[in-house]
Scaffold this motif. Structure first.
Motif, mmCIF file in Angstrom:
data_model
loop_
_atom_site.group_PDB
_atom_site.id
_atom_site.type_symbol
_atom_site.label_atom_id
_atom_site.label_comp_id
_atom_site.label_asym_id
_atom_site.label_seq_id
_atom_site.Cartn_x
_atom_site.Cartn_y
_atom_site.Cartn_z
ATOM 1 N N GLN A 110 0.755 -1.161 -0.105
ATOM 2 C CA GLN A 110 0.677 0.033 0.186
ATOM 3 C C GLN A 110 0.755 1.386 -0.006
ATOM 4 O O GLN A 110 1.832 1.259 0.386
ATOM 5 C CB GLN A 110 -1.434 0.029 1.371
ATOM 6 C CG GLN A 110 -1.640 1.282 1.011
ATOM 7 C CD GLN A 110 -2.696 1.053 2.272
ATOM 8 O OE1 GLN A 110 -2.879 0.040 2.666
ATOM 9 N NE2 GLN A 110 -3.276 2.108 3.151
ATOM 10 N N ALA A 112 2.502 2.858 -2.909
ATOM 11 C CA ALA A 112 4.385 2.113 -3.569
ATOM 12 C C ALA A 112 3.739 2.928 -4.690
ATOM 13 O O ALA A 112 4.696 3.338 -5.538
ATOM 14 C CB ALA A 112 4.329 0.907 -3.650
ATOM 15 N N THR A 116 -2.513 4.996 -8.713
ATOM 16 C CA THR A 116 -1.864 5.526 -9.843
ATOM 17 C C THR A 116 -1.299 5.111 -11.097
ATOM 18 O O THR A 116 -0.931 5.316 -12.092
ATOM 19 C CB THR A 116 -0.403 6.707 -9.104
ATOM 20 O OG1 THR A 116 -1.169 6.780 -7.691
ATOM 21 C CG2 THR A 116 -0.704 8.443 -9.166
ATOM 22 N N LYS A 249 8.343 7.018 -7.945
ATOM 23 C CA LYS A 249 8.991 8.527 -6.641
ATOM 24 C C LYS A 249 10.171 8.428 -7.341
ATOM 25 O O LYS A 249 10.727 8.637 -6.414
ATOM 26 C CB LYS A 249 8.320 8.127 -5.914
ATOM 27 C CG LYS A 249 7.006 7.700 -5.404
ATOM 28 C CD LYS A 249 6.547 7.586 -4.166
ATOM 29 C CE LYS A 249 5.095 7.247 -3.690
ATOM 30 N NZ LYS A 249 4.426 6.488 -2.113
ATOM 31 N N GLU A 277 3.984 12.861 -9.694
ATOM 32 C CA GLU A 277 2.185 12.393 -9.397
ATOM 33 C C GLU A 277 1.311 12.622 -10.553
ATOM 34 O O GLU A 277 0.090 12.030 -10.620
ATOM 35 C CB GLU A 277 1.734 13.067 -8.782
ATOM 36 C CG GLU A 277 2.236 12.800 -6.984
ATOM 37 C CD GLU A 277 1.748 13.592 -5.806
ATOM 38 O OE1 GLU A 277 0.530 13.097 -5.556
ATOM 39 O OE2 GLU A 277 2.294 14.247 -5.152
HETATM 40 P P1 GDP Z 1 -1.109 2.155 -3.838
HETATM 41 O O1 GDP Z 1 -1.867 2.428 -2.860
HETATM 42 O O2 GDP Z 1 -0.047 1.136 -4.133
HETATM 43 O O3 GDP Z 1 -1.829 2.502 -4.855
HETATM 44 O O4 GDP Z 1 -0.943 3.839 -4.069
HETATM 45 P P2 GDP Z 1 -1.032 5.360 -4.527
HETATM 46 O O5 GDP Z 1 -1.116 4.683 -6.204
HETATM 47 O O6 GDP Z 1 -2.479 5.809 -3.837
HETATM 48 O O7 GDP Z 1 -0.541 6.816 -4.568
HETATM 49 C C1 GDP Z 1 0.245 6.816 -3.200
HETATM 50 C C2 GDP Z 1 0.620 7.709 -3.180
HETATM 51 O O8 GDP Z 1 1.674 8.420 -4.004
HETATM 52 C C3 GDP Z 1 -0.284 9.351 -3.885
HETATM 53 O O9 GDP Z 1 -0.499 10.602 -3.182
HETATM 54 C C4 GDP Z 1 0.684 9.043 -5.616
HETATM 55 O O10 GDP Z 1 0.376 10.399 -6.019
HETATM 56 C C5 GDP Z 1 1.615 9.424 -5.239
HETATM 57 N N1 GDP Z 1 2.686 8.767 -6.878
HETATM 58 C C6 GDP Z 1 2.562 7.189 -6.685
HETATM 59 N N2 GDP Z 1 3.549 7.322 -8.245
HETATM 60 C C7 GDP Z 1 4.532 8.468 -7.843
HETATM 61 C C8 GDP Z 1 5.693 8.895 -7.745
HETATM 62 O O11 GDP Z 1 6.525 8.436 -9.347
HETATM 63 N N3 GDP Z 1 5.847 10.043 -7.864
HETATM 64 C C9 GDP Z 1 5.309 11.140 -6.488
HETATM 65 N N4 GDP Z 1 5.840 12.004 -6.829
HETATM 66 N N5 GDP Z 1 4.462 10.393 -6.163
HETATM 67 C C10 GDP Z 1 3.553 9.575 -6.739
#
Ligand code: GDP
Length: 296
Positions: A110, A112, A116, A249, A277
């Motif tokens: 979660q 990661a 997105t 990230k 993001e």
């Molecule tokens: P999940 O729980 O794995 O589905 O994660 P999410 O997709 O909800 O992402 C978690 C957070 O990380 C969100 O606030 C996204 O905007 C952020 N995020 C995802 N990928 C990147 C990235 O490549 N760079 C940055 N800066 N933030 C990211």
């Protein structure tokens, strides 16, 4: 910026090498000692560093290099090539099934960046003229389904959801059927993550895997977590036979350890890199470009 520390350290080692005329074996050994420290500080896996330095040393101390008029440059070139090889050599492409739809299962812890990245990947595919379907199988995290639906609306990519009262295995199967019936050539399954790897999560992922037989199992890992990302990758790989990694990230101030270790430790290629993001911030991962970026 990502890799800043590593980049600076390596560049300072190399600037010393570059200005030297002839190189002795001691010069090379001293430079590689600094490279070793720089990599360890960047949180690159210890074994990976050891093997990397040994390989570079073996090539750099060869007769050809020492005889060259610009031995420093040759050593730098060797480091560049070995760094590229470490990260997988060449870009590893997304699978494409002979019998569409191609099924991609997105897994990871979660936070990661799974949801997105699922959206971003669907956008990349749309740009290539494909017709992806996103499937919402994360029924545990509050608002995960909604998050995927909002992404889908923004991207104009349809999202298949059945709420949070149906089992993820059933949702995945129904999503696949929906894709077949509606002419989608790619299905991206967004699965649930947990804060830590646990047996319940793995069992559920194995069940989905068995039910839909995906062409790709992509592990989404947060590059900011360094060594932990590599441990997570090893664990998921043992249980699910990953086909690739999405490193997220990379726009943050990651030290780079994950990018440099994950392929070497798990054997799984990094297929995509997420650098922000925004929804277009996902790119196919090119080891040679990443090596050049690190070496400056
Ligand atoms: P999940 O729980 O794995 O589905 O994660 P999410 O997709 O909800 O992402 C978690 C957070 O990380 C969100 O606030 C996204 O905007 C952020 N995020 C995802 N990928 C990147 C990235 O490549 N760079 C940055 N800066 N933030 C990211």
């Amino acid at each position: 910026m990502a890799f800043e520390g590593l980049s600076n350290r390596l560049q300072s080692v190399f600037s010393k090498l570059r200005t030297k005329g002839k190189l002795t074996e001691e010069d090379v050994t001293a430079a590689l000692r600094e490279v070793r420290l720089a990599l360890l500080e960047a949180d690159v896996n210890f074994k990976v560093v050891k093997e990397f330095v040994a390989k570079v040393k073996e090539r750099a101390i060869g007769q050809e290099v020492m005889k060259s008029f610009t031995p420093g440059m040759v050593v730098i070139d060797i480091v560049n090539k070995e760094l590229t090889a470490l990260m997988g050599g060449t870009n590893s492409k997304l699978a494409r099934s002979n019998k569409p739809p191609t099924v991609i299962m997105m897994v990871g812890l979660q936070g990661a960046g799974k949801t997105t990245s699922s959206g971003k990947l669907s956008k990349l595919l749309t740009k290539e003229g494909r017709r992806p379907l996103l499937v919402a199988c994360d029924i545990y995290r509050p608002a995960a389904i909604k998050q995927l639906q909002v992404l889908g609306e923004q991207l104009k990519v349809p999202v298949f959801a059945m709420g949070d009262q149906v089992s993820p295995v059933e949702i995945a199967k129904a999503g696949l059927k929906h894709a077949e019936d509606h002419g989608h050539d790619y299905v991206i399954i967004d699965t649930a993550g947990r804060l830590h790897i646990d047996e319940t999560l793995m069992q559920e992922l194995r069940d989905i895997h068995a039910a839909i037989e995906p062409d790709e199992v992509l592990l989404v890992v947060d590059s900011m977590t360094g060594q932990d990302a590599v441990n997570v990758a090893e664990n998921f790989h043992q249980q699910l036979s990953l086909t690739g990694v999405v490193l997220t990230k990379l726009d943050g101030d990651t030290r780079g350890g994950a990018a440099l270790s994950v392929k070497a430790v798990t054997g799984c290629p990094i297929k995509f890199a997420a650098m922000g993001e925004k929804l277009d911030a996902l790119e196919p991962f090119h080891p040679e470009r990443m090596a050049s970026r690190i070496l400056g």
